[in-house]
Each structure stands twice: as C-alpha cells, then as structure tokens.
Design an enzyme around this catalytic site. Sequence first.
Site, PDB file in Angstrom:
ATOM      1  CE  LYS A  54       5.093   1.530   3.183  1.00 14.31           C
ATOM      2  NZ  LYS A  54       4.357   1.235   4.401  1.00 14.31           N
ATOM      3  CE  LYS A  61       1.098   2.260   6.667  1.00  9.44           C
ATOM      4  NZ  LYS A  61       1.330   1.039   7.423  1.00  9.44           N
ATOM      5  CE  LYS A  81       5.543  -6.712   4.766  1.00  7.94           C
ATOM      6  NZ  LYS A  81       4.413  -5.810   4.587  1.00  7.94           N
ATOM      7  CG  ASP A 114       1.774  -1.451   3.924  1.00  6.88           C
ATOM      8  OD1 ASP A 114       1.854  -1.908   5.086  1.00  6.88           O
ATOM      9  OD2 ASP A 114       2.362  -0.437   3.557  1.00  6.88           O
ATOM     10  CD  GLU A 115       0.801  -2.537   7.725  1.00  6.40           C
ATOM     11  OE1 GLU A 115       1.712  -3.042   7.048  1.00  6.40           O
ATOM     12  OE2 GLU A 115       0.804  -1.345   8.101  1.00  6.40           O
ATOM     13  CG  HIS A 125       3.060  -7.202   8.767  1.00  5.34           C
ATOM     14  ND1 HIS A 125       2.252  -6.446   9.579  1.00  5.34           N
ATOM     15  CD2 HIS A 125       3.931  -6.346   8.193  1.00  5.34           C
ATOM     16  CE1 HIS A 125       2.631  -5.170   9.497  1.00  5.34           C
ATOM     17  NE2 HIS A 125       3.653  -5.073   8.672  1.00  5.34           N
ATOM     18  NE  ARG A 126       7.336  -6.455  14.610  1.00  5.47           N
ATOM     19  CZ  ARG A 126       8.263  -6.022  15.444  1.00  5.47           C
ATOM     20  NH1 ARG A 126       8.457  -6.636  16.588  1.00  5.47           N
ATOM     21  NH2 ARG A 126       9.022  -4.993  15.147  1.00  5.47           N
ATOM     22  CG  HIS A 134       7.872  -7.695   9.972  1.00  2.00           C
ATOM     23  ND1 HIS A 134       7.920  -6.451   9.388  1.00  2.00           N
ATOM     24  CD2 HIS A 134       7.495  -8.548   8.997  1.00  2.00           C
ATOM     25  CE1 HIS A 134       7.578  -6.558   8.109  1.00  2.00           C
ATOM     26  NE2 HIS A 134       7.298  -7.815   7.854  1.00  2.00           N
ATOM     27  CE  LYS A 173       7.128   3.036   9.657  1.00  2.00           C
ATOM     28  NZ  LYS A 173       6.313   3.252   8.458  1.00  2.00           N
ATOM     29  N   GLY A 194      10.651  -0.903   8.777  1.00  2.00           N
ATOM     30  CA  GLY A 194      10.089   0.254   9.474  1.00  2.00           C
ATOM     31  C   GLY A 194      11.033   1.426   9.424  1.00  2.00           C
ATOM     32  CD  GLN A 251       9.165  -4.038   3.751  1.00  2.00           C
ATOM     33  OE1 GLN A 251       8.793  -3.721   2.610  1.00  2.00           O
ATOM     34  NE2 GLN A 251       8.967  -3.274   4.796  1.00  2.00           N
ATOM     35  CB  ALA A 252      13.290  -0.225   2.520  1.00  2.00           C
ATOM     36  N   GLY A 253       9.931   0.333   2.512  1.00  2.00           N
ATOM     37  CA  GLY A 253       8.848   0.863   1.675  1.00  2.00           C
ATOM     38  C   GLY A 253       9.194   2.276   1.244  1.00  2.00           C
ATOM     39  N   GLY A 254       8.993   3.231   2.168  1.00  2.00           N
ATOM     40  CA  GLY A 254       9.334   4.626   1.880  1.00  2.00           C
ATOM     41  C   GLY A 254      10.781   4.778   1.434  1.00  2.00           C
TER      42      GLY A 254
END
Length: 413
Positions: free
Chosen positions: A152, A154, A178, A180-181, A270-271, A303, A311, A340, A361-364
């Site tokens: 991030k 993104k 991964k 980001d979309e 990814h969805r 996902h 979130k 998410g 899966q964790a970004g933030g």
Amino acid sequence: MTGIEYDDFLDLGYEPAATELVCEFTIEPADGMSMEAAASRVASESSNGTWAALHVDEDELTDLGAVACGIDGPTVTVAYPAALFEAGSMPQILSCIAGNILGMKAVDSIRLEDCDWPESIAGGFPGPQFGPSVAREKLDAGERPVLATVPKPKVGLSTDAHARIGEEAWRGGIDLLKDDENLTDQAFNPFADRLAESLAARDRAQEETGERKDYLVNVTAETTEMLERVDLVAEHGGGFVMVDVITCGWAAVQSVRERCEDHGLAIHAHRAMHAAFDRLDYHGVSMRVIAQIARLCGVDHIHTGTAGLGKLANEDTPGINAWLTSDCHGLRPVLPVASGGLHPGVVDQLIDALGTDIIVQAGGGVHGHPDGTHAGAKALRQSVEASMAGTDLETYADDHAELATALEKWGAE
Ligand code: CAP
Ligand code: MG
C-alpha cells in the site's frame, strides 16, 4: 404443432434428474403476479421460452425447457436439462441461468443463490490445477495458513519501492507478495519491470530465509495481452498469476487457466466488482455461485471474505469456503483467501472461524505497522504462530515485540 407458453415451465411434482443443473433462486414476484406465475416465467426465459406463445414443430422441439419444480416461500428451484448448455462455456451457461431473468418485469427482484452442478456440466471444466496444495507444493507454509500481503498505497509506488517493500515483507515471514487490483501496467510501475524486479527480490528473500516465496503478479488485462503477461511470468520463473476474475470476465479466466496449465502456474482470483452482483441479499448472483463458477473455471485461490472480521461486507464466508473444498465430481478444491482490513490482532479469530486451510492477506495490517513493513510482516507471522500453538495473542506478544506493537496499535479484538 405444440405450444410453448409460460405455464408449460411449471411442474411442482417434477423430480430433477441427476444430469440436470439445479438452481435455487430467491424471487419477489411483481405486484399482482403469483409466485407460480413468476417461477414459470423465470424457468421459461432462462431456457427456451419467451413472452409470446410459440408454435413449433414437435419434431424440431428438442427437450430444452427448464422446469420450475419447487416453491418454498421466496425460494424457487429450477431444473435445467444438460443439453441446454454448451460444454465448457461459462459465458453460455451464465447467459441462461443469470441472464435476462435478472431484469424481467415479472419479478421485483431475483437472486441466483446456489447451483447444484451435475457431472455432465462440471466435467466440461478443468477445475483448479493446484488448489490448497500450493501451500506445500509451491510454498513452505505446511499446515499453517499461507500469508500474503499487498503493498500500500494501492497504486503510485515506483517499481523499486514496490520490490523493496515486497522483499521486506518476504523477509519478515510473508509467503506471497500480491499486487493490488488496480495496479497492472501503468507508467509509474510498468508490468515487465515490476515482474523482473519483484522476482529478483523474491529470490534474495528465499536465499535469506530458506523458505520458498512467490509473487501474485496482476496480469489482468484484455485477454491477448493477459496471456502474453502469463507467458512472461513463466519466463521469469514466477509460480503464480493474479487475475481480477469478474472485471476481466469468465471467458478470459478460462483462457488464462489453459495457458497457466502449459506453464504450471497457479491462479489467484481477486474479485473486484463482485459486490455489484452479490451485495444485495434479494437480487443478483450470490458470492457462493460466483465462487462455484471460479472453481469450475479453474482458479486456485479466490477471495471469499473474512467472516465479518474485516473492513468489507461479507456473505457467509464459512459456507462458501466449505463448498470450495467439498466434493464436486472430482474437481480439485480451491484455497479461500481472507482479505480486507485484516491485521495481526484478528488472526486467532479468523482461524477459529475459517480453519487453517486459507490464505490470510493483509495490506494495511502489515504496511501500517508503526515500525514498518518488515516488522508488520513479522507481527502477522507471529500472530499465526501463536494461533497455531493455541497461545493467546497477548501472551505470545510478551516476548514478540512486533506483535506487541501491532496489538497496541490495532488491539486484539
Ligand atoms: C485489502 C485489499 C483487497 C481486498 C479485497 C484492498 O487491503 O488489497 O483488495 O481485501 O476484498 O484493496 O482493499 P487491506 P475481498 O488488507 O489493506 O484491507 O477479499 O473482500 O474481495
Ligand atoms: Mg486490493
């Protein structure tokens, strides 16, 4: 001559044959329309009927009509003969069972909730190449959940920054980097450069940690371009691709699946945009059915949400995950991805809700760690270790500083 009218498509005493595709819909009939009338219209429009009574030579009339065979409150069951469908074509199947009927005036709302796929149809699809086995065949996750992170912000990171963040995350204990979309092939971070630099960083991280690592690079694009990107991933020694399956469409996913088999690459689905279909619980297509379609088309991960812990709004994550790993005429299972708004403080609850055969899966929740990405990755891995050992996160944090800082920041709700 014989007539095909709406009424011909309702038979509440009908028992679907094992070869038929059986779909369950939630229906709210339009004002003044009975449930029976709405159900027969749905069966008609989604198979071989239309609004006008037709006159067809019986000789030419193959038996392609669907049957509305069950009504239980708002739930309508429709059985479709296998011959209605083109083998192995997901677009064609969806044009029937999730096509015009979603906009019919005969219903105020209609949602495709579930499908029971017969062998005659499922057998036309490849299913996943790997599924949950990636945890051991391509990575060293063993029995624990696979850990993934998405850098991030993104979009906007340079290629160098992206690869550097990836390397820190891998070194800290993450298995999969991964994309980001909305990161594909933009000028600030071109696909080919990012792929090469990230995989070089992966190789260094593997060397340092002694664990296999990999990269879910987002190949999503127009189909021909996407297939070229898949080839490039293989050329550079990547083991996975990421595809945004709804925005690029199922036909494209089917093409990618075929190409990935040539190279032995696994597909991370990814969805993005799924909520346009599944967010309303009274209209559209359920996430359960989207996940079924993805499995038939052959993605290895998809996902499916966070069982309400993150979130984003979720639909029955445990139920969908159970379907993804249940028997479906010999198709391999799919490894579900929880993502998410996740962070180390919720991993124990996530595993309680969904088990260990998942990707976390964790970004933030990694890059937002007060001490940066490397510490964030360590904290996430520590929270998994604690959960696998059945140790309370707070207790484990007593001698794991990165986890302690993460819990301080985000809590262990
Ligand atoms: C998560 C994420 C994922 C969503 C997808 C994002 O970031 O990268 O795309 O989780 O949702 O862009 O929001 P955070 P789903 O970890 O920072 O929240 O899994 O529900 O399809
Ligand atoms: Mg994302």
